[in-house]
Design an enzyme around this catalytic site. Structure first.
Site, short mmCIF file in Angstrom:
data_model
loop_
_atom_site.label_atom_id
_atom_site.label_comp_id
_atom_site.label_asym_id
_atom_site.label_seq_id
_atom_site.Cartn_x
_atom_site.Cartn_y
_atom_site.Cartn_z
N GLU A 220 144.28 59.19 -10.02
CA GLU A 220 143.67 59.42 -11.34
C GLU A 220 144.70 59.19 -12.45
O GLU A 220 144.40 58.61 -13.49
CB GLU A 220 143.10 60.84 -11.40
CG GLU A 220 141.85 60.97 -10.52
CD GLU A 220 141.33 62.38 -10.39
OE1 GLU A 220 142.14 63.30 -10.17
OE2 GLU A 220 140.11 62.57 -10.54
N GLU B 214 139.42 63.79 -2.30
CA GLU B 214 139.05 65.17 -2.63
C GLU B 214 137.89 65.70 -1.79
O GLU B 214 137.84 66.87 -1.43
CB GLU B 214 138.69 65.28 -4.12
CG GLU B 214 139.88 65.27 -5.07
CD GLU B 214 140.36 63.88 -5.46
OE1 GLU B 214 139.99 62.90 -4.78
OE2 GLU B 214 141.10 63.76 -6.45
C1 3H9 Z 1 143.20 66.54 -6.23
O1 3H9 Z 1 144.04 65.73 -6.47
C2 3H9 Z 1 142.24 67.02 -7.27
C3 3H9 Z 1 142.28 66.14 -8.48
O2 3H9 Z 1 141.10 65.36 -8.55
C4 3H9 Z 1 142.41 66.94 -9.76
C5 3H9 Z 1 141.51 68.12 -9.85
C6 3H9 Z 1 141.73 68.95 -11.02
N1 3H9 Z 1 149.14 69.78 -2.24
O3 3H9 Z 1 150.64 65.82 5.44
P1 3H9 Z 1 152.11 65.94 5.50
C7 3H9 Z 1 152.25 69.17 1.80
S1 3H9 Z 1 143.07 67.28 -4.73
C8 3H9 Z 1 149.97 70.65 -1.65
O4 3H9 Z 1 152.71 66.63 6.66
P2 3H9 Z 1 152.28 63.06 5.72
C9 3H9 Z 1 151.78 69.44 3.21
O5 3H9 Z 1 151.11 70.67 3.29
C10 3H9 Z 1 144.37 66.58 -3.77
N2 3H9 Z 1 150.73 70.37 -0.58
O6 3H9 Z 1 152.82 64.51 5.31
C11 3H9 Z 1 153.09 69.45 3.95
O7 3H9 Z 1 153.71 70.70 3.72
P3 3H9 Z 1 154.59 71.43 4.83
C12 3H9 Z 1 144.07 65.19 -3.34
C13 3H9 Z 1 150.61 69.14 -0.08
O8 3H9 Z 1 153.33 62.11 5.37
C14 3H9 Z 1 153.90 68.38 3.23
O9 3H9 Z 1 153.31 68.26 1.94
N3 3H9 Z 1 145.12 64.75 -2.44
C15 3H9 Z 1 149.76 68.18 -0.64
O10 3H9 Z 1 151.77 63.11 7.12
C16 3H9 Z 1 153.90 67.03 3.91
O11 3H9 Z 1 152.54 66.65 4.16
C17 3H9 Z 1 145.01 64.95 -1.12
O12 3H9 Z 1 144.05 65.48 -0.61
C18 3H9 Z 1 149.01 68.54 -1.77
N4 3H9 Z 1 148.18 67.66 -2.38
O13 3H9 Z 1 151.01 62.81 4.82
C19 3H9 Z 1 146.18 64.46 -0.31
N5 3H9 Z 1 149.86 67.03 0.08
O14 3H9 Z 1 155.70 70.49 5.09
C20 3H9 Z 1 146.60 65.51 0.69
C21 3H9 Z 1 150.75 67.28 1.05
O15 3H9 Z 1 154.96 72.71 4.21
N6 3H9 Z 1 147.78 65.12 1.43
N7 3H9 Z 1 151.22 68.55 0.96
O16 3H9 Z 1 153.68 71.58 6.02
C22 3H9 Z 1 147.73 64.24 2.45
O17 3H9 Z 1 146.71 63.67 2.79
C23 3H9 Z 1 149.01 63.99 3.20
O18 3H9 Z 1 149.84 65.11 3.01
C24 3H9 Z 1 149.76 62.72 2.75
C25 3H9 Z 1 151.17 62.69 3.44
C26 3H9 Z 1 148.94 61.51 3.19
C27 3H9 Z 1 150.00 62.70 1.28
#
Ligand code: 3H9
Length: 702
Positions: free
Chosen positions: A108, A128
């Site tokens: 975004e 999301e």
């Molecule tokens: C959003 O954006 C809403 C908007 O429209 C605005 C609304 C107002 N937040 O997965 P990993 C942490 S909603 C917090 O193992 P990878 C994860 O918990 C969001 N923490 O790495 C982990 O922590 P820990 C939309 C997050 O390389 C560490 O980072 N975005 C977030 O296998 C490493 O993550 C998503 O839904 C986060 N957003 O994969 C994306 N993301 O080490 C969600 C990660 O303590 N994230 N963490 O366990 C993912 O899909 C994967 O983490 C990503 C990396 C592909 C980015």
């Protein structure tokens, strides 16, 4: 120039480079949005800066909003004052320079910029919906304007990550850099190139036009998989608003639809599942510095259905894998089955023919142990009987490089006993794949008492490398997933004794959110398989609760789909289950012989009888230290048994009912039905203290 601890502005000639630094993946955590705004304002007020670049430090551009902030009191900036609004007002152009991930709020923000460039390995998306919300930072309004309504609808409703080369074709990116290019240098050069372009190309100024029929078509196409859920439908409504309303009104509509979701049970459960899936990888009692071993040369022993599926999993993720079988005929049949499985995917359109050929070429059938002796990991998947597996392990121990790790795909056998036939018990672990092994995401890593930390860490990492979610389980009968599920499997048949029919139970579970009812699943797996396990357990335990109705069906040769009849009957060549009056008659007859009174059940009773029995067993597993956390059991149910993700998992769902209510019901069934419902000590303790299941402290891993 340093501005905020999480975002900084650096000058590169006439370009202001705004860098987000919020490890590990640059989520929009506290201070990030404010930091970006601050830097944008500074750069716009600096006459020596003509254009800006927005990029991320470390692994990623921006992975989205900080998911931990949802459901808390953390304040969001109001519409009109957000990063995107400041970008829209910016008199100078901004280039988003993307590596790693631009997801959710990350994409975004990138769409708020005037230009977007990326490295080839970058991925973009609006995922999301997968956490039960919708893009709430203008994503539903900007993506349809940028990439077209149909593309936006598909991306937002599926939440899929789109690779940069595809995003370029879809018009989301303006340029994908050549492999190996320096992103920052390229972005600064790009910013210099476009610095004087006016008017600034703003995504919000474009139009989103669509044939209105596409929204109903999308609703129809997701009806089955999105049942009981609201987020996918609100996503569609928000994109629809982009085509019907001016931009500002669309933004307000997006906000309303977002607010309906963010604190709902669906979003809470999906957020829980997201973090549970990350927690499950952590092995708290292993030394912090233990590293998984790298492996390059895997082998699979046994070319049956499971062995073939495991070999496919390796091949699907780029590994060359050797596969062997006790007989040449078995090996040929196994390779044929693998080819047919891939061919089915090609026919369905989910796999390209040339990709199928590449994967087939990575699976190498070999004649004997001599051909695998140099492999570094072996997954054994021969017939599930100790007297068959032990000689295989003894032979592997003899021929394999002494450093090789030996894993067994067993679903129930004692891994210590199996390890005892080798001289390397420290290099042995269970790797329990779920069927079909190339499709199901769960890998249960079973921990024998002598396995070294490195062996366990490698087994867990091996699963992740081949696309699985690895979860650690203790070496207990049935391990964790099947052991926690076993009471459910008994209870569903006991319900029949008391007056239910298979189709009634299946309907309740499908309505709850399972893709198939448990009786239909039983027919798919084969009823003869469960009968084997029951015989073994009954022989070992005189108090074992037998299931005479299930035994009767097997006795009659009703093994399920493969014999055209099981809990249901099947037409030739068709997998649709049809309720069978013959089964109803068998149930009636056996129940009468058992002298069991018949009653009617509500849907809630059926659901709770099945799931509470498993919650109680899961508590026993935790109190014996056979799993690290309640949430690990939830992950196993989500990925091993198709438990509906938007309900979080077995224990999260039970927390929604309340630990005391669960305990009281189980205690009352204990009175009514006897020992099989005896509440576990942990359940009693949790109920006394009113501690939620997900906060239960299990015994140290045993
Ligand atoms: C959003 O954006 C809403 C908007 O429209 C605005 C609304 C107002 N937040 O997965 P990993 C942490 S909603 C917090 O193992 P990878 C994860 O918990 C969001 N923490 O790495 C982990 O922590 P820990 C939309 C997050 O390389 C560490 O980072 N975005 C977030 O296998 C490493 O993550 C998503 O839904 C986060 N957003 O994969 C994306 N993301 O080490 C969600 C990660 O303590 N994230 N963490 O366990 C993912 O899909 C994967 O983490 C990503 C990396 C592909 C980015």
């Amino acid at each position: 120039m340093t501005d905020s601890p999480v975002v900084r502005l650096e000058k590169d000639g006439a370009v202001g480079v705004i860098i987000v630094n919020y490890p590990p993946v640059n989520a929009l955590g506290p201070g990030v949005a404010e930091g970006i705004i601050d830097c944008l304002n500074q750069a716009n007020n600096d006459a020596s800066i003509k254009a800006m670049v927005l990029m991320g430090d470390g692994r990623s551009f921006i992975a989205g909003a900080d998911i931990r902030g949802f459901g808390t009191n953390r304040k969001r900036l109001p519409i009109g004052e957000r990063t995107y609004d400041v970008m829209d007002q910016s008199p100078k152009p901004i280039v988003a320079a993307i590596h790693g991930f631009a997801l959710g709020g990350g994409l975004e923000n990138a769409m708020g910029c005037h230009y977007r460039i990326a490295v080839p390995s970058a991925k973009v998306g609006l995922p999301e919906v997968l956490i039960g919300i919708l893009p709430g930072g203008g994503g539903t309004q900007r993506l349809p304007r940028l990439a077209g309504v149909q593309t936006a609808l598909e991306m937002i409703v599926s939440g899929r990550h789109v690779p940069a080369p595809e995003a370029l074709k879809l018009g989301i990116l303006d340029e994908v850099l050549p492999e190996g290019a320096n992103l920052r240098a390229a972005a600064v050069a790009y910013a210099n190139k476009i610095a004087d372009v006016r008017p600034l190309p703003r995504v919000r100024d474009r139009e989103a036009k669509a044939n209105p029929g596409i929204f109903d078509a999308m609703r129809k196409s997701i009806a089955r998989r999105a049942r009981n859920q609201k987020a996918p439908y609100n996503c569609i409504l928000a994109v629809e608003a982009a085509t019907a309303l001016p931009f500002e009104d669309g933004m307000r509509r997006e906000q309303e639809l977002f607010e309906e979701l963010v604190n709902a049970d669906e979003a809470k459960a999906l957020r829980y599942a997201f973090f549970a899936e990350r927690e499950v990888a952590k092995l708290p009692d292993l030394p912090a510095d233990v590293k998984p071993r790298d492996f390059t040369d895997p082998a699979v022993i046994g070319a049956g259905t499971m062995g073939g599926g495991i070999a496919m999993s390796f091949a699907d993720f780029g590994y060359d894998v050797k596969i062997m079988d006790a007989t040449q005929e078995g090996l040929d049949r196994g390779m044929e089955r693998i080819r047919n499985n891939y061919a089915t995917s090609v026919k369905r359109g989910s796999l390209a023919q040339d990709e199928m050929e590449r994967r087939m070429a990575r699976i190498h059938p070999v004649a004997g142990y001599d051909d695998i002796k140099d492999c570094d990991v072996v997954v054994e998947a021969v017939f599930e009987r100790m007297d068959v597996k032990k000689p295989v392990f003894a032979k592997l121990d003899e021929v394999m490089n002494p450093e090789a790790l030996l894993f067994s795909n067993t679903s129930a056998l004692d891994m210590d006993d199996l390890a005892s036939v080798t001289k390397r018990p420290d290099k042995i672990a269970g790797t329990h794949f779920f069927s079909p092994a190339n499709v199901m995401k769960l890998l249960e890593v079973v921990r024998p008492s002598k396995a070294s930390p490195e062996t366990l860490a490698t087994a867990m990492a091996m699963g992740r490398r081949i696309g699985k979610i690895s979860a650690m389980a203790g070496n207990t009968d049935g391990f964790v997933a099947n052991r926690s599920r076993a009471p459910f499997n008994s209870e569903m048949v006991i319900l029949l004794e008391e007056g239910c029919l298979p189709e009634q139970v299946d309907k309740v579970m499908i309505d709850f959110g399972y893709p198939m009812g448990p009786f239909a699943v039983g027919d798919l797996a084969g009823l003869d398989i469960g009968a084997e396990g029951r015989k073994r357990r009954a022989a070992a335990n005189p108090n074992y609760r037998t299931l005479p109705i299930a035994d009767k069906l097997v006795e009659l040769g009703r093994f399920g789909q493969k014999t055209g009849a099981g809990w249901y009957r099947y037409e030739k060549g068709d997998r649709t289950p049809h309720p069978d009056p013959e089964v109803a008659a068998i149930i009636k007859q056996v129940s009468a012989e058992m002298g069991i009174a018949q009653k009617t059940f509500t849907d809630t009773e059926i659901l709770r009888r099945l799931l509470f029995s498993s919650v109680n067993e899961a508590c026993r597993i935790l109190e014996e230290g056979k799993a690290y956390r309640a949430s690990d059991i939830d992950v196993m149910w989500l990925h091993g048994f198709g438990f509906p993700r938007y309900r979080g998992g077995l224990m999260f769902w039970a927390d929604g009912i309340g630990v005391r209510d669960v305990y009281n019901q189980i205690a009352s069934w204990h009175q009514q039905y006897g020992e099989r419902w005896a509440p576990s000590a942990l359940l009693r303790r949790l109920a006394e203290a009113n501690t939620p299941f997900r906060e239960a402290k299990p015994a140290p891993f045993a």
